[in-house]
Scaffold this motif. Sequence first.
Motif, PDB file in Angstrom:
ATOM      1  N   GLY A  57       0.828  -1.194   0.000  1.00 29.78           N
ATOM      2  CA  GLY A  57       0.000   0.000   0.000  1.00 29.78           C
ATOM      3  C   GLY A  57       0.862   1.242   0.000  1.00 29.78           C
ATOM      4  O   GLY A  57       1.973   1.242   0.534  1.00 29.78           O
ATOM      5  N   LEU A  58       0.357   2.287  -0.609  1.00 26.43           N
ATOM      6  CA  LEU A  58       1.050   3.566  -0.631  1.00 26.43           C
ATOM      7  C   LEU A  58       0.161   4.621   0.008  1.00 26.43           C
ATOM      8  O   LEU A  58      -1.001   4.781  -0.368  1.00 26.43           O
ATOM      9  N   LEU A  59       0.726   5.309   0.978  1.00 22.18           N
ATOM     10  CA  LEU A  59       0.035   6.389   1.652  1.00 22.18           C
ATOM     11  C   LEU A  59       1.105   7.408   2.019  1.00 22.18           C
ATOM     12  O   LEU A  59       2.012   7.094   2.791  1.00 22.18           O
ATOM     13  N   ASN A  60       1.032   8.580   1.434  1.00 23.69           N
ATOM     14  CA  ASN A  60       2.046   9.596   1.686  1.00 23.69           C
ATOM     15  C   ASN A  60       1.766  10.325   2.995  1.00 23.69           C
ATOM     16  O   ASN A  60       0.675  10.236   3.555  1.00 23.69           O
ATOM     17  N   ASP A  61       2.749  11.088   3.439  1.00 26.83           N
ATOM     18  CA  ASP A  61       2.626  11.764   4.728  1.00 26.83           C
ATOM     19  C   ASP A  61       1.661  12.951   4.694  1.00 26.83           C
ATOM     20  O   ASP A  61       1.389  13.542   5.727  1.00 26.83           O
ATOM     21  N   ASP A  62       1.143  13.280   3.517  1.00 26.57           N
ATOM     22  CA  ASP A  62       0.147  14.352   3.462  1.00 26.57           C
ATOM     23  C   ASP A  62      -1.240  13.806   3.113  1.00 26.57           C
ATOM     24  O   ASP A  62      -2.062  14.489   2.526  1.00 26.57           O
ATOM     25  N   MET A  63      -1.489  12.548   3.504  1.00 29.61           N
ATOM     26  CA  MET A  63      -2.795  11.918   3.323  1.00 29.61           C
ATOM     27  C   MET A  63      -3.327  11.510   4.689  1.00 29.61           C
ATOM     28  O   MET A  63      -2.564  11.057   5.533  1.00 29.61           O
ATOM     29  N   LEU A  64      -4.633  11.676   4.874  1.00 35.63           N
ATOM     30  CA  LEU A  64      -5.234  11.415   6.184  1.00 35.63           C
ATOM     31  C   LEU A  64      -6.486  10.549   6.013  1.00 35.63           C
ATOM     32  O   LEU A  64      -7.541  11.058   5.639  1.00 35.63           O
ATOM     33  N   PRO A  65      -6.385   9.250   6.275  1.00 38.27           N
ATOM     34  CA  PRO A  65      -7.554   8.364   6.114  1.00 38.27           C
ATOM     35  C   PRO A  65      -8.681   8.756   7.062  1.00 38.27           C
ATOM     36  O   PRO A  65      -8.461   8.995   8.238  1.00 38.27           O
ATOM     37  N   THR A  66      -9.884   8.818   6.512  1.00 39.27           N
ATOM     38  CA  THR A  66     -11.053   9.141   7.335  1.00 39.27           C
ATOM     39  C   THR A  66     -12.102   8.033   7.330  1.00 39.27           C
ATOM     40  O   THR A  66     -12.991   8.052   8.173  1.00 39.27           O
ATOM     41  N   THR A  67     -12.021   7.099   6.408  1.00 38.65           N
ATOM     42  CA  THR A  67     -12.987   6.001   6.337  1.00 38.65           C
ATOM     43  C   THR A  67     -12.490   4.823   7.161  1.00 38.65           C
ATOM     44  O   THR A  67     -11.419   4.275   6.868  1.00 38.65           O
ATOM     45  N   PRO A  68     -13.226   4.411   8.177  1.00 40.82           N
ATOM     46  CA  PRO A  68     -12.811   3.239   8.959  1.00 40.82           C
ATOM     47  C   PRO A  68     -12.685   1.998   8.063  1.00 40.82           C
ATOM     48  O   PRO A  68     -13.473   1.799   7.145  1.00 40.82           O
ATOM     49  N   GLY A  69     -11.660   1.211   8.321  1.00 43.05           N
ATOM     50  CA  GLY A  69     -11.440  -0.018   7.569  1.00 43.05           C
ATOM     51  C   GLY A  69     -10.753   0.171   6.231  1.00 43.05           C
ATOM     52  O   GLY A  69     -10.609  -0.770   5.457  1.00 43.05           O
ATOM     53  N   TRP A  70     -10.281   1.387   5.965  1.00 41.39           N
ATOM     54  CA  TRP A  70      -9.624   1.685   4.691  1.00 41.39           C
ATOM     55  C   TRP A  70      -8.467   0.741   4.404  1.00 41.39           C
ATOM     56  O   TRP A  70      -8.239   0.353   3.268  1.00 41.39           O
ATOM     57  N   ASP A  71      -7.722   0.383   5.438  1.00 43.33           N
ATOM     58  CA  ASP A  71      -6.489  -0.393   5.264  1.00 43.33           C
ATOM     59  C   ASP A  71      -6.740  -1.874   5.007  1.00 43.33           C
ATOM     60  O   ASP A  71      -5.834  -2.581   4.577  1.00 43.33           O
ATOM     61  N   THR A  72      -7.929  -2.353   5.246  1.00 38.42           N
ATOM     62  CA  THR A  72      -8.263  -3.735   4.898  1.00 38.42           C
ATOM     63  C   THR A  72      -9.131  -3.781   3.635  1.00 38.42           C
ATOM     64  O   THR A  72      -9.033  -4.721   2.852  1.00 38.42           O
ATOM     65  N   ALA A  73      -9.947  -2.749   3.420  1.00 42.82           N
ATOM     66  CA  ALA A  73     -10.825  -2.728   2.247  1.00 42.82           C
ATOM     67  C   ALA A  73     -10.037  -2.561   0.942  1.00 42.82           C
ATOM     68  O   ALA A  73     -10.360  -3.216  -0.057  1.00 42.82           O
ATOM     69  N   LEU A  74      -9.017  -1.711   0.923  1.00 40.10           N
ATOM     70  CA  LEU A  74      -8.253  -1.515  -0.305  1.00 40.10           C
ATOM     71  C   LEU A  74      -7.509  -2.784  -0.729  1.00 40.10           C
ATOM     72  O   LEU A  74      -7.605  -3.186  -1.894  1.00 40.10           O
ATOM     73  N   PRO A  75      -6.772  -3.457   0.161  1.00 42.65           N
ATOM     74  CA  PRO A  75      -6.114  -4.704  -0.262  1.00 42.65           C
ATOM     75  C   PRO A  75      -7.111  -5.778  -0.697  1.00 42.65           C
ATOM     76  O   PRO A  75      -6.854  -6.527  -1.643  1.00 42.65           O
ATOM     77  N   GLU A  76      -8.242  -5.833  -0.014  1.00 49.42           N
ATOM     78  CA  GLU A  76      -9.263  -6.812  -0.386  1.00 49.42           C
ATOM     79  C   GLU A  76      -9.777  -6.525  -1.800  1.00 49.42           C
ATOM     80  O   GLU A  76      -9.941  -7.438  -2.607  1.00 49.42           O
ATOM     81  N   ALA A  77     -10.000  -5.262  -2.117  1.00 47.57           N
ATOM     82  CA  ALA A  77     -10.465  -4.893  -3.456  1.00 47.57           C
ATOM     83  C   ALA A  77      -9.396  -5.175  -4.511  1.00 47.57           C
ATOM     84  O   ALA A  77      -9.711  -5.591  -5.620  1.00 47.57           O
ATOM     85  N   ALA A  78      -8.136  -4.955  -4.159  1.00 48.95           N
ATOM     86  CA  ALA A  78      -7.043  -5.194  -5.115  1.00 48.95           C
ATOM     87  C   ALA A  78      -6.873  -6.679  -5.397  1.00 48.95           C
ATOM     88  O   ALA A  78      -6.605  -7.066  -6.536  1.00 48.95           O
ATOM     89  N   GLY A  79      -7.017  -7.502  -4.371  1.00 47.56           N
ATOM     90  CA  GLY A  79      -6.741  -8.923  -4.562  1.00 47.56           C
ATOM     91  C   GLY A  79      -5.268  -9.126  -4.882  1.00 47.56           C
ATOM     92  O   GLY A  79      -4.473  -8.184  -4.850  1.00 47.56           O
ATOM     93  N   PRO A  80      -4.855 -10.332  -5.219  1.00 50.94           N
ATOM     94  CA  PRO A  80      -3.435 -10.594  -5.444  1.00 50.94           C
ATOM     95  C   PRO A  80      -2.864  -9.966  -6.718  1.00 50.94           C
ATOM     96  O   PRO A  80      -1.665  -9.752  -6.817  1.00 50.94           O
ATOM     97  N   TRP A  81      -3.731  -9.650  -7.695  1.00 52.56           N
ATOM     98  CA  TRP A  81      -3.241  -9.181  -8.994  1.00 52.56           C
ATOM     99  C   TRP A  81      -3.783  -7.818  -9.400  1.00 52.56           C
ATOM    100  O   TRP A  81      -3.586  -7.386 -10.538  1.00 52.56           O
ATOM    101  N   GLY A  82      -4.441  -7.090  -8.520  1.00 53.71           N
ATOM    102  CA  GLY A  82      -5.062  -5.828  -8.913  1.00 53.71           C
ATOM    103  C   GLY A  82      -4.474  -4.610  -8.243  1.00 53.71           C
ATOM    104  O   GLY A  82      -3.532  -4.697  -7.445  1.00 53.71           O
ATOM    105  N   ILE A  83      -5.064  -3.468  -8.570  1.00 56.59           N
ATOM    106  CA  ILE A  83      -4.705  -2.181  -7.987  1.00 56.59           C
ATOM    107  C   ILE A  83      -6.007  -1.510  -7.561  1.00 56.59           C
ATOM    108  O   ILE A  83      -6.917  -1.348  -8.373  1.00 56.59           O
TER     109      ILE A  83
END
Length: 172
Positions: A57-83
């Motif tokens: 995952g890429l998250l720069n120091d000027d980004m601020l997550p506001t949606t709970p579960g963002w860090d598990t939902a994005l990898p789940e959506a990407a799957g092993p071969w997606g973005i």
Amino acid sequence: IAPPTAKGAVLIDDDEIEVYSHLKLPPNWSRLILPRTTLAQKFNAAFEVLNAEPFYGLLNDDMLPTTPGWDTALPEAAGPWGIAWADDELNHRIGASAFGGELVRALGWVCQPTQKHFFLDDAQELIARELGIGRPCLHIKIPHLHFTAGKAPYDQTYKNRPSHSADRLAFE
């Protein structure tokens, strides 16, 4: 702010260890100290160390997550071969993102290695589009607090970025 729950790492330039020494990390996060280099080289150096992860995952120091579960939902959506990427509320393009681990290992990099800072998202979007593996998750909000949106001062971090035109050529 929506704190992460998935395993992660914070990449810190070796000349800024003191600046980030006070940073409190979630229990399953680590600090990865790397020599100061460009953004692309930093992410790729981290991949060399952390080369067996299920996602990157890429998250720069000027980004601020506001949606709970963002860090598990994005990898789940990407799957092993997606973005997959969140809505950065700046330009709605790839910014805060997750890349499937199998995809990154097949490419051999997280960020296109001839680029330094700019157009990294363009290269990632091109791959996503051409391979049909892009998964925008615009319901996930991770605002990019960038100076161009008036959400941050134009400080040394922004002033010290590499050449825009050289990165354009590297991308093209």
